[in-house]
Design a protein around this motif. Structure first.
Motif, PDB file in Angstrom:
ATOM      1  N   ILE A  60       1.032  -1.152   0.072  1.00 26.11           N
ATOM      2  CA  ILE A  60      -0.092   0.130   0.486  1.00 26.11           C
ATOM      3  C   ILE A  60       1.424   1.117   0.245  1.00 26.11           C
ATOM      4  O   ILE A  60       2.592   0.845   1.309  1.00 26.11           O
ATOM      5  CB  ILE A  60      -0.740   0.058   1.181  1.00 26.11           C
ATOM      6  CG1 ILE A  60      -1.771  -1.482   1.360  1.00 26.11           C
ATOM      7  CG2 ILE A  60      -1.433   1.542   1.103  1.00 26.11           C
ATOM      8  CD1 ILE A  60      -2.416  -1.618   2.483  1.00 26.11           C
ATOM      9  N   PRO A  61       0.756   2.541  -1.240  1.00 21.60           N
ATOM     10  CA  PRO A  61       1.513   3.108  -0.915  1.00 21.60           C
ATOM     11  C   PRO A  61       1.809   4.192  -0.016  1.00 21.60           C
ATOM     12  O   PRO A  61       1.192   4.043   0.909  1.00 21.60           O
ATOM     13  CB  PRO A  61       0.418   4.108  -2.090  1.00 21.60           C
ATOM     14  CG  PRO A  61       0.004   3.083  -2.846  1.00 21.60           C
ATOM     15  CD  PRO A  61      -0.201   1.906  -2.053  1.00 21.60           C
ATOM     16  N   LEU A  62       2.971   4.724   0.379  1.00 22.66           N
ATOM     17  CA  LEU A  62       3.356   5.466   1.473  1.00 22.66           C
ATOM     18  C   LEU A  62       3.309   6.685   0.946  1.00 22.66           C
ATOM     19  O   LEU A  62       3.944   6.798  -0.009  1.00 22.66           O
ATOM     20  CB  LEU A  62       4.781   5.417   2.585  1.00 22.66           C
ATOM     21  CG  LEU A  62       3.634   3.625   3.459  1.00 22.66           C
ATOM     22  CD1 LEU A  62       5.100   3.504   4.061  1.00 22.66           C
ATOM     23  CD2 LEU A  62       2.535   4.076   4.375  1.00 22.66           C
ATOM     24  N   PRO A  63       3.497   8.239   1.256  1.00 26.00           N
ATOM     25  CA  PRO A  63       3.576   9.119   1.445  1.00 26.00           C
ATOM     26  C   PRO A  63       5.169   9.750   1.133  1.00 26.00           C
ATOM     27  O   PRO A  63       5.054  10.623   0.174  1.00 26.00           O
ATOM     28  CB  PRO A  63       2.501  10.595   1.998  1.00 26.00           C
ATOM     29  CG  PRO A  63       2.322   9.403   3.518  1.00 26.00           C
ATOM     30  CD  PRO A  63       2.310   8.235   3.086  1.00 26.00           C
ATOM     31  N   ALA A  64       5.764   8.674   2.151  1.00 23.05           N
ATOM     32  CA  ALA A  64       7.517   9.624   1.999  1.00 23.05           C
ATOM     33  C   ALA A  64       8.122   7.788   2.549  1.00 23.05           C
ATOM     34  O   ALA A  64       6.962   7.217   2.649  1.00 23.05           O
ATOM     35  CB  ALA A  64       7.423  10.280   3.140  1.00 23.05           C
TER      36      ALA A  64
END
Length: 360
Positions: A60-64
Protein backbone atom coordinates in the motif's frame (compact mmCIF):
# COMPACT_ATOMS: atom_id res chain seq x y z
CA UNK A 1 0.92 -2.36 -6.37
CA UNK A 2 -1.93 -4.77 -5.80
CA UNK A 3 -2.84 -7.06 -2.97
CA UNK A 4 -3.45 -10.76 -3.09
CA UNK A 5 -7.06 -11.37 -4.26
CA UNK A 6 -7.92 -7.68 -4.93
CA UNK A 7 -11.46 -8.67 -6.06
CA UNK A 8 -12.18 -9.99 -2.56
CA UNK A 9 -10.84 -6.78 -1.03
CA UNK A 10 -13.12 -4.65 -3.22
CA UNK A 11 -16.06 -6.92 -2.39
CA UNK A 12 -15.46 -6.58 1.35
CA UNK A 13 -14.98 -2.84 1.09
CA UNK A 14 -18.33 -2.57 -0.74
CA UNK A 15 -20.12 -4.64 1.88
CA UNK A 16 -18.66 -2.51 4.66
CA UNK A 17 -19.78 0.65 2.93
CA UNK A 18 -23.28 -0.79 2.69
CA UNK A 19 -23.26 -1.69 6.37
CA UNK A 20 -23.94 -5.39 5.78
CA UNK A 21 -20.54 -6.95 6.44
CA UNK A 22 -19.08 -8.08 9.76
CA UNK A 23 -16.24 -6.06 11.24
CA UNK A 24 -13.14 -7.05 9.24
CA UNK A 25 -10.17 -8.78 10.83
CA UNK A 26 -6.60 -9.43 9.72
CA UNK A 27 -7.89 -12.57 7.98
CA UNK A 28 -9.68 -10.31 5.50
CA UNK A 29 -6.28 -8.79 4.61
CA UNK A 30 -4.80 -12.21 3.86
CA UNK A 31 -3.70 -13.07 7.42
CA UNK A 32 -0.32 -11.34 7.26
CA UNK A 33 2.26 -12.23 9.91
CA UNK A 34 4.46 -9.16 9.43
CA UNK A 35 4.48 -5.56 8.24
CA UNK A 36 7.45 -3.76 6.71
CA UNK A 37 7.96 -0.41 5.02
CA UNK A 38 10.09 -0.41 1.89
CA UNK A 39 11.28 1.62 -1.04
CA UNK A 40 9.73 0.47 -4.32
CA UNK A 41 11.29 -0.04 -7.73
CA UNK A 42 9.56 3.05 -9.14
CA UNK A 43 11.19 5.31 -6.56
CA UNK A 44 8.20 5.44 -4.22
CA UNK A 45 7.49 4.00 -0.79
CA UNK A 46 4.94 1.53 0.51
CA UNK A 47 3.87 -0.55 3.48
CA UNK A 48 3.85 -4.29 2.79
CA UNK A 49 2.08 -7.18 4.46
CA UNK A 50 4.08 -10.42 4.50
CA UNK A 51 2.97 -13.97 5.21
CA UNK A 52 4.75 -16.28 7.64
CA UNK A 53 6.61 -17.64 4.59
CA UNK A 54 7.60 -14.01 3.76
CA UNK A 55 5.48 -13.89 0.63
CA UNK A 56 4.10 -10.43 -0.16
CA UNK A 57 0.34 -10.27 0.47
CA UNK A 58 -0.21 -6.57 -0.17
CA UNK A 59 1.64 -3.33 -0.79
CA UNK A 60 0.00 0.00 0.00
CA UNK A 61 1.65 3.28 -1.09
CA UNK A 62 3.01 5.69 1.51
CA UNK A 63 3.43 9.45 1.01
CA UNK A 64 7.11 9.35 2.04
CA UNK A 65 9.73 6.97 3.42
CA UNK A 66 8.47 4.89 6.33
CA UNK A 67 10.35 3.64 9.35
CA UNK A 68 8.23 1.31 11.48
CA UNK A 69 4.54 0.55 11.84
CA UNK A 70 2.05 -0.39 14.55
CA UNK A 71 -0.50 -3.14 13.88
CA UNK A 72 -3.91 -2.96 15.54
CA UNK A 73 -4.41 -6.05 17.74
CA UNK A 74 -7.66 -7.12 16.04
CA UNK A 75 -8.65 -4.85 13.16
CA UNK A 76 -6.69 -4.83 9.89
CA UNK A 77 -5.37 -1.34 10.57
CA UNK A 78 -1.73 -0.33 10.40
CA UNK A 79 -0.20 2.98 11.45
CA UNK A 80 2.86 3.73 9.34
CA UNK A 81 5.29 6.24 10.80
CA UNK A 82 7.55 8.56 8.84
CA UNK A 83 11.28 8.29 9.33
CA UNK A 84 12.34 10.49 12.22
CA UNK A 85 12.17 13.38 12.72
CA UNK A 86 8.82 13.04 10.95
CA UNK A 87 5.68 14.98 11.79
CA UNK A 88 3.11 12.62 10.30
CA UNK A 89 1.85 9.06 10.48
CA UNK A 90 -0.83 7.50 8.30
CA UNK A 91 -3.52 5.01 9.28
CA UNK A 92 -4.07 2.40 6.59
CA UNK A 93 -7.00 0.04 6.14
CA UNK A 94 -5.15 -3.05 4.94
CA UNK A 95 -8.33 -4.58 3.46
CA UNK A 96 -9.34 -1.67 1.22
CA UNK A 97 -5.78 -0.37 0.83
CA UNK A 98 -6.86 3.15 1.67
CA UNK A 99 -5.62 5.77 4.08
CA UNK A 100 -8.33 6.36 6.67
CA UNK A 101 -6.65 8.93 8.90
CA UNK A 102 -3.49 10.99 9.15
CA UNK A 103 -1.81 11.84 12.44
CA UNK A 104 -0.04 15.19 12.62
CA UNK A 105 2.38 15.82 15.47
CA UNK A 106 1.28 18.79 17.60
CA UNK A 107 3.15 22.04 17.12
CA UNK A 108 6.62 21.84 18.62
CA UNK A 109 6.73 18.03 18.35
CA UNK A 110 7.96 15.37 16.00
CA UNK A 111 7.52 11.62 15.95
CA UNK A 112 10.37 9.15 16.43
CA UNK A 113 9.02 6.56 14.00
CA UNK A 114 7.39 4.14 16.46
CA UNK A 115 4.11 3.51 18.23
CA UNK A 116 2.06 0.81 19.92
CA UNK A 117 -1.60 0.08 20.61
CA UNK A 118 -3.29 -0.53 23.95
CA UNK A 119 -4.34 -4.06 24.78
CA UNK A 120 -7.93 -3.51 23.59
CA UNK A 121 -6.85 -1.45 20.59
CA UNK A 122 -8.79 1.65 21.64
CA UNK A 123 -5.67 3.80 22.11
CA UNK A 124 -2.49 4.40 20.15
CA UNK A 125 0.68 5.55 21.91
CA UNK A 126 3.37 7.40 19.95
CA UNK A 127 6.93 8.36 20.89
CA UNK A 128 7.54 12.09 20.40
CA UNK A 129 10.03 14.89 21.00
CA UNK A 130 8.95 18.14 22.65
CA UNK A 131 11.94 19.75 20.98
CA UNK A 132 11.73 23.29 22.37
CA UNK A 133 12.05 21.88 25.89
CA UNK A 134 14.09 18.77 25.08
CA UNK A 135 11.52 16.49 26.72
CA UNK A 136 10.36 13.04 25.73
CA UNK A 137 6.60 12.68 25.33
CA UNK A 138 4.23 9.79 24.69
CA UNK A 139 1.21 10.93 22.70
CA UNK A 140 -2.17 9.27 23.26
CA UNK A 141 -4.57 8.98 20.32
CA UNK A 142 -8.22 7.89 20.54
CA UNK A 143 -8.70 5.15 17.96
CA UNK A 144 -12.47 4.98 18.43
CA UNK A 145 -12.74 8.71 17.61
CA UNK A 146 -10.84 8.41 14.35
CA UNK A 147 -7.33 8.62 15.80
CA UNK A 148 -7.77 12.03 17.39
CA UNK A 149 -5.28 13.39 19.89
CA UNK A 150 -6.57 12.73 23.41
CA UNK A 151 -3.69 13.24 25.88
CA UNK A 152 0.04 12.91 26.45
CA UNK A 153 2.46 12.04 29.24
CA UNK A 154 6.18 12.24 29.92
CA UNK A 155 8.27 9.39 28.56
CA UNK A 156 10.57 9.47 31.60
CA UNK A 157 13.58 10.66 29.65
CA UNK A 158 14.93 12.39 26.54
CA UNK A 159 14.57 11.12 23.00
CA UNK A 160 12.05 8.26 23.31
CA UNK A 161 12.52 6.02 20.30
CA UNK A 162 10.85 2.61 20.24
CA UNK A 163 7.93 1.86 22.57
CA UNK A 164 6.35 -1.53 23.25
CA UNK A 165 3.44 -2.82 25.30
CA UNK A 166 4.11 -5.63 27.75
CA UNK A 167 2.06 -8.76 26.97
CA UNK A 168 -1.48 -8.93 28.35
CA UNK A 169 -1.21 -5.52 30.01
CA UNK A 170 -1.27 -1.81 29.24
CA UNK A 171 2.16 -1.20 30.73
CA UNK A 172 4.27 0.51 28.08
CA UNK A 173 8.06 0.18 28.03
CA UNK A 174 9.93 3.12 26.50
CA UNK A 175 13.45 3.24 25.09
CA UNK A 176 14.55 6.76 26.00
CA UNK A 177 17.64 7.16 23.82
CA UNK A 178 18.90 10.17 25.76
CA UNK A 179 19.76 12.20 22.64
CA UNK A 180 18.33 15.70 22.27
CA UNK A 181 17.55 16.90 18.74
CA UNK A 182 15.82 19.89 17.14
CA UNK A 183 14.32 20.13 13.63
CA UNK A 184 16.28 23.34 12.99
CA UNK A 185 19.42 21.19 13.26
CA UNK A 186 18.09 18.24 11.26
CA UNK A 187 19.35 14.99 12.80
CA UNK A 188 22.24 16.68 14.64
CA UNK A 189 22.69 15.38 18.21
CA UNK A 190 22.81 18.32 20.60
CA UNK A 191 23.77 16.85 23.98
CA UNK A 192 26.23 14.00 23.48
CA UNK A 193 28.51 15.18 26.28
CA UNK A 194 25.73 14.90 28.87
CA UNK A 195 23.38 12.31 27.34
CA UNK A 196 22.01 9.44 29.41
CA UNK A 197 19.51 6.92 28.11
CA UNK A 198 17.15 4.76 30.12
CA UNK A 199 14.40 2.18 29.93
CA UNK A 200 11.10 3.34 31.48
CA UNK A 201 7.99 1.35 32.29
CA UNK A 202 4.84 3.48 32.26
CA UNK A 203 1.34 2.63 33.50
CA UNK A 204 -1.64 5.02 33.30
CA UNK A 205 0.72 7.81 32.29
CA UNK A 206 3.02 7.37 35.32
CA UNK A 207 6.56 5.99 35.35
CA UNK A 208 6.55 2.91 37.58
CA UNK A 209 10.12 1.69 36.97
CA UNK A 210 13.29 3.07 35.43
CA UNK A 211 16.37 1.07 34.50
CA UNK A 212 19.69 2.64 33.49
CA UNK A 213 22.89 1.28 32.04
CA UNK A 214 26.14 1.09 34.03
CA UNK A 215 28.17 4.36 34.08
CA UNK A 216 30.63 3.19 31.42
CA UNK A 217 27.65 3.04 29.02
CA UNK A 218 26.83 6.74 29.50
CA UNK A 219 27.10 7.34 25.74
CA UNK A 220 25.14 4.25 24.77
CA UNK A 221 21.75 5.21 23.36
CA UNK A 222 18.97 2.67 23.92
CA UNK A 223 17.05 2.70 20.63
CA UNK A 224 15.25 -0.51 19.83
CA UNK A 225 13.52 -3.21 21.83
CA UNK A 226 11.71 -6.51 21.66
CA UNK A 227 9.46 -8.01 24.34
CA UNK A 228 8.95 -11.71 25.06
CA UNK A 229 5.71 -13.32 26.23
CA UNK A 230 7.27 -13.48 29.71
CA UNK A 231 7.94 -9.72 29.65
CA UNK A 232 11.72 -9.87 29.10
CA UNK A 233 12.99 -6.88 27.14
CA UNK A 234 15.79 -7.18 24.59
CA UNK A 235 17.63 -3.92 23.92
CA UNK A 236 19.54 -2.67 20.88
CA UNK A 237 21.79 0.38 21.23
CA UNK A 238 23.94 2.79 19.27
CA UNK A 239 27.25 4.12 20.58
CA UNK A 240 27.86 7.88 20.62
CA UNK A 241 31.27 7.86 22.30
CA UNK A 242 34.81 7.77 21.00
CA UNK A 243 36.53 4.47 20.44
CA UNK A 244 34.90 1.08 20.74
CA UNK A 245 31.50 0.67 22.40
CA UNK A 246 31.30 -1.33 25.65
CA UNK A 247 28.21 -3.24 24.40
CA UNK A 248 25.40 -2.83 21.90
CA UNK A 249 22.88 -5.50 23.02
CA UNK A 250 21.37 -6.03 26.47
CA UNK A 251 18.47 -7.64 28.31
CA UNK A 252 16.24 -6.37 31.11
CA UNK A 253 13.78 -8.02 33.48
CA UNK A 254 11.60 -5.88 35.69
CA UNK A 255 12.98 -5.37 39.15
CA UNK A 256 16.53 -6.15 38.06
CA UNK A 257 19.44 -4.44 36.38
CA UNK A 258 20.07 -4.14 32.65
CA UNK A 259 22.42 -6.96 31.63
CA UNK A 260 24.66 -6.07 28.65
CA UNK A 261 26.03 -8.77 26.38
CA UNK A 262 29.76 -9.34 26.67
CA UNK A 263 31.58 -9.37 23.34
CA UNK A 264 35.33 -9.11 22.78
CA UNK A 265 36.52 -5.98 20.99
CA UNK A 266 37.23 -7.82 17.74
CA UNK A 267 33.59 -8.98 17.65
CA UNK A 268 32.13 -5.59 18.61
CA UNK A 269 34.15 -3.55 16.13
CA UNK A 270 32.46 -4.88 12.95
CA UNK A 271 29.05 -3.76 14.28
CA UNK A 272 30.23 -0.15 13.80
CA UNK A 273 28.52 1.08 16.96
CA UNK A 274 24.99 0.46 15.75
CA UNK A 275 22.18 -2.07 16.20
CA UNK A 276 19.30 -1.50 13.78
CA UNK A 277 16.72 -3.91 15.19
CA UNK A 278 16.32 -6.65 17.81
CA UNK A 279 13.95 -9.60 18.26
CA UNK A 280 13.27 -12.31 20.82
CA UNK A 281 12.56 -15.86 19.71
CA UNK A 282 9.08 -17.23 20.32
CA UNK A 283 10.31 -19.27 23.28
CA UNK A 284 12.19 -16.26 24.65
CA UNK A 285 15.50 -18.13 24.78
CA UNK A 286 17.33 -16.26 22.02
CA UNK A 287 17.86 -12.63 21.04
CA UNK A 288 18.61 -11.64 17.45
CA UNK A 289 20.28 -8.30 16.76
CA UNK A 290 21.08 -6.78 13.38
CA UNK A 291 23.72 -4.28 12.34
CA UNK A 292 23.07 -2.98 8.83
CA UNK A 293 26.31 -1.00 8.97
CA UNK A 294 28.23 -4.20 9.57
CA UNK A 295 25.89 -6.45 7.53
CA UNK A 296 25.72 -8.71 10.60
CA UNK A 297 22.97 -10.70 12.31
CA UNK A 298 23.97 -12.00 15.75
CA UNK A 299 22.03 -14.35 18.02
CA UNK A 300 22.50 -14.44 21.80
CA UNK A 301 21.48 -16.75 24.60
CA UNK A 302 18.95 -14.77 26.66
CA UNK A 303 20.06 -16.19 30.01
CA UNK A 304 23.82 -15.86 29.64
CA UNK A 305 23.79 -12.98 27.14
CA UNK A 306 26.60 -14.78 25.33
CA UNK A 307 26.93 -14.86 21.54
CA UNK A 308 25.58 -18.05 19.91
CA UNK A 309 26.04 -17.33 16.21
CA UNK A 310 27.00 -14.66 13.70
CA UNK A 311 25.78 -14.42 10.10
CA UNK A 312 26.91 -12.01 7.37
CA UNK A 313 23.97 -10.67 5.34
CA UNK A 314 24.44 -7.48 3.33
CA UNK A 315 22.46 -4.52 4.76
CA UNK A 316 20.37 -6.72 7.04
CA UNK A 317 18.17 -4.81 9.48
CA UNK A 318 14.58 -6.06 9.93
CA UNK A 319 14.25 -9.06 12.25
CA UNK A 320 11.32 -10.75 13.98
CA UNK A 321 10.47 -14.09 15.63
CA UNK A 322 9.52 -16.98 13.35
CA UNK A 323 8.89 -20.73 13.83
CA UNK A 324 12.26 -21.39 12.16
CA UNK A 325 13.99 -19.00 14.56
CA UNK A 326 13.95 -15.50 13.09
CA UNK A 327 12.65 -13.86 9.95
CA UNK A 328 14.82 -11.15 8.41
CA UNK A 329 14.75 -8.42 5.78
CA UNK A 330 17.52 -6.39 4.15
CA UNK A 331 17.88 -3.20 2.17
CA UNK A 332 19.04 -5.30 -0.78
CA UNK A 333 15.57 -6.86 -1.09
CA UNK A 334 16.60 -10.11 0.58
CA UNK A 335 14.15 -11.88 2.90
CA UNK A 336 14.92 -15.03 4.79
CA UNK A 337 15.14 -17.10 7.95
CA UNK A 338 17.96 -17.53 10.43
CA UNK A 339 18.68 -19.42 13.61
CA UNK A 340 21.85 -20.35 15.43
CA UNK A 341 22.40 -23.37 13.16
CA UNK A 342 20.88 -22.71 9.75
CA UNK A 343 20.09 -19.96 7.26
CA UNK A 344 17.63 -19.86 4.37
CA UNK A 345 17.49 -16.79 2.12
CA UNK A 346 14.87 -16.17 -0.55
CA UNK A 347 15.61 -14.57 -3.92
CA UNK A 348 15.78 -10.79 -3.51
CA UNK A 349 12.50 -8.94 -3.93
CA UNK A 350 12.37 -5.64 -5.88
CA UNK A 351 11.81 -3.77 -2.60
CA UNK A 352 14.47 -2.06 -0.49
CA UNK A 353 13.24 -3.10 2.94
CA UNK A 354 13.41 -0.47 5.64
CA UNK A 355 14.59 -0.84 9.23
CA UNK A 356 11.92 -2.92 10.92
CA UNK A 357 9.90 -6.10 10.49
CA UNK A 358 6.78 -5.75 12.63
CA UNK A 359 4.90 -8.73 14.03
CA UNK A 360 1.13 -8.69 13.74
Amino acid sequence: MTAQNPRRRRFLAGMLAAGIAPVPTWADAGTPSYLSAAGTSDGGYALFGLSEALDILFGIPLPARGHAAAAHPTRPHAVAFARRPGTFAVVIDCVSGTQTARLEAPEGRHFYGHGTFSLNGDWLFTSENDYEVGRGVIGVWDVTAGYTRAAEFDSGGIGPHEIKRLPQSDIVVVANGGIDTHPDSGRTKLNIATMRSNLCYVSDGKVIETAVLPPRHQKSSIRHMAVSEAGDVAIGMQWEGDGASPALVARHRRGGAIVPAALPADMLRPLDGYIGSVALSRNGQEIAATSPRGSILDTYDTETMSLKSRAIITDVCGVAPHPQGFALTAGTGVLGFQNAATQKLKSPAPQAWDNHLIVI
